[in-house]
Motif scaffolding. Structure first.
Motif, PDB file in Angstrom:
ATOM      1  N   SER A 148      -9.988  61.953  21.852  1.00 58.10           N
ATOM      2  CA  SER A 148     -10.123  61.278  20.561  1.00 58.10           C
ATOM      3  C   SER A 148      -8.861  60.486  20.208  1.00 58.10           C
ATOM      4  O   SER A 148      -7.742  60.995  20.307  1.00 58.10           O
ATOM      5  CB  SER A 148     -10.396  62.325  19.473  1.00 58.10           C
ATOM      6  OG  SER A 148     -10.411  61.736  18.205  1.00 58.10           O
ATOM      7  N   GLN A 151     -14.144  53.962  19.362  1.00 52.58           N
ATOM      8  CA  GLN A 151     -14.799  55.241  19.097  1.00 52.58           C
ATOM      9  C   GLN A 151     -15.329  55.268  17.666  1.00 52.58           C
ATOM     10  O   GLN A 151     -14.776  54.614  16.776  1.00 52.58           O
ATOM     11  CB  GLN A 151     -13.808  56.387  19.305  1.00 52.58           C
ATOM     12  CG  GLN A 151     -13.329  56.522  20.732  1.00 52.58           C
ATOM     13  CD  GLN A 151     -12.316  57.636  20.908  1.00 52.58           C
ATOM     14  OE1 GLN A 151     -11.673  58.071  19.950  1.00 52.58           O
ATOM     15  NE2 GLN A 151     -12.162  58.109  22.147  1.00 52.58           N
ATOM     16  N   GLY A 169     -18.431  56.931  21.774  1.00 50.09           N
ATOM     17  CA  GLY A 169     -17.520  55.837  22.066  1.00 50.09           C
ATOM     18  C   GLY A 169     -18.078  54.915  23.124  1.00 50.09           C
ATOM     19  O   GLY A 169     -19.064  55.241  23.806  1.00 50.09           O
TER      20      GLY A 169
END
Length: 440
Positions: A3, A33, A28
């Protein structure tokens, strides 16, 4: 997937009065994302870009600001709401040397599924609701083009469907641009691009959107590609040169009425051969025009308003096979079982006819020529009897009583929310206009 933004934290962004809580990573792609976030009591979605995407597309920020200023064409778009940049105190928490930016948008509600699931035969959805989804797509892009915008990347990957009613949501609206501007690096998705874009002769525009929309509608209605027939089977490897021939230089519609050289293969392309006969000639002809003259002449492509009109009329003639129960959209033998059905009772309206089949609706455009075709706010609905499937009722969804006469001459009043037996009707008078059953 690693992330970019720290999940479970609250980040401050310039221009927002309160921090965003990052609750989960939704997914994503090549651009960035997408996160589910909470802003106070409201749940929203945040798309955050990779630095490489920002570097490739120097006009991305300008395009987003422009879209936010113009606003969503209608509620079917998960449209950018606010451009976000991290505040000074939040930047150290972002896992990039350049923190970049993103945008806030509505969170996709539960119940919507990726359209690719239907294309792959992995979604339970009725033909009626697929046709409704096609109508909503034509309506959404009609509204987009009226704003002077083009989408540029119409495809299955940017669409969500709700199987229960055919509602749609269109995502990835950060590629939208003013029609006629060549801003951005996105040209479209292979298999959906207009031939002139694929061959490098033109940039994406509202006109190329019309072609991509036709491809998407065909894919939804048939679960097959409009150009992958016998010619595809002769290709050993679908590399870039082969793709240019199949979809550009030598593109030939699989159901071209004059040239059968690219017909679907009976073993490899069964979905196309099964689904194409389901739809009436009026709808088939729009595809023949889109993928015939429309291949080389952008001005010949059907407009969104034409798609809306033909799709709405197709829905008006929906009925059920009395032998197997499959949905039919024109007279003749059932496409599924071959059973010949008797003529269906029709409701004659000032602007067309609607088959008296449970699940069909009457709308303002059926009564007034000034109303464009829409599938919201029906004035009446056709319903089946709870215990006798052979009896069809017409339910008043308005706020005023209807006056009518039965076939035996008896007068009738249908209060709001009440239902009358259409087979016993002679005529109904409603505030919108008359309804007359036609028995053939």
């Amino acid at each position: 997937m690693s992330s970019l933004l720290p999940l479970g934290t609250r980040l401050l962004f310039d221009g927002l009065d309160q921090p965003l809580e990052l609750t989960r990573l939704l997914g994503g792609g090549t651009q960035g994302q997408v996160y589910a976030v909470r802003c106070g009591a409201e749940e929203l979605a945040l798309k955050w870009y990779f630095p490489s995407c920002i570097a490739r597309d120097p006009l991305l920020r300008q395009r987003l600001q422009q879209s936010i200023r113009l606003g969503a064409p209608n509620g079917d778009f998960l449209w950018p709401m606010a451009l976000l940049e991290p505040s000074a105190e939040s930047r150290p928490l972002i896992r990039c040397q350049e923190p970049g930016f993103g945008y806030l948008m509505p969170l996709r509600p539960s119940g919507f599924q990726g359209a690719h699931l239907h294309a792959g035969g992995r979604m339970e959805i009725s033909l009626q609701n697929i046709l409704r989804a096609c109508f909503f797509l034509a309506e959404a892009f009609h509204e987009l083009h009226l704003k002077g915008l083009c989408y540029k990347d119409i495809s299955l990957g940017n669409l969500f469907l709700r199987p229960g009613d055919g509602a749609i949501l269109i995502c990835d609206n950060d590629n939208v641009a003013i029609d006629g501007q060549s801003a951005g690096s996105v040209l479209g998705t292979p298999g959906f691009m207009a031939p002139e874009v694929l061959l490098g002769a033109a940039k994406p525009s509202a006109s190329t959107d019309q072609f991509s929309l036709a491809v998407l509608l065909f894919r939804l209605l048939t679960r097959h590609d409009p150009f992958r027939g016998q010619q595809e089977l002769a290709i050993r490897c679908l590399d870039e040169p082969a793709r240019r021939r199949l979809y550009g230089e030598e593109a030939l519609f699989i159901f071209d009425p004059e040239n059968p050289a690219n017909r679907p293969d009976p073993e490899e392309h069964t979905a196309a051969l099964l689904t194409w006969p389901i739809y009436p000639r009026s709808l088939q002809q729009l595809f023949e025009t889109s993928f015939g003259a429309g291949l080389r002449e952008p001005g010949a492509r059907p407009l969104t308003g034409q798609w809306k009109q033909v799709l709405a009329r197709c829905l008006d003639q929906r009925r059920l096979c009395q032998h197997c129960g499959e949905e039919l959209f024109h007279s003749g033998p059932c496409w599924s079982c071959g059973h010949t059905n008797p003529a269906v009772l029709q409701l004659q309206l000032p602007r067309g006819q609607v088959a008296a089949c449970p699940g069909n609706d009457l709308y303002p455009h059926h009564f007034d020529g000034r109303d464009s075709e829409r599938l919201d706010q029906p004035l009446a609905e056709l319903v089946g009897h709870p215990t006798d499937p052979g009896v069809v009722g017409l339910r008043n969804l308005g706020a005023t009583a209807w006056q009518g006469q039965l076939s035996n001459g008896q007068l009738l009043e249908v209060e709001p929310g009440k239902t009358c037996n259409v087979a016993a009707l002679q005529q109904l008078s409603t505030p919108a206009g008359p309804i007359t059953p036609i028995r053939t």
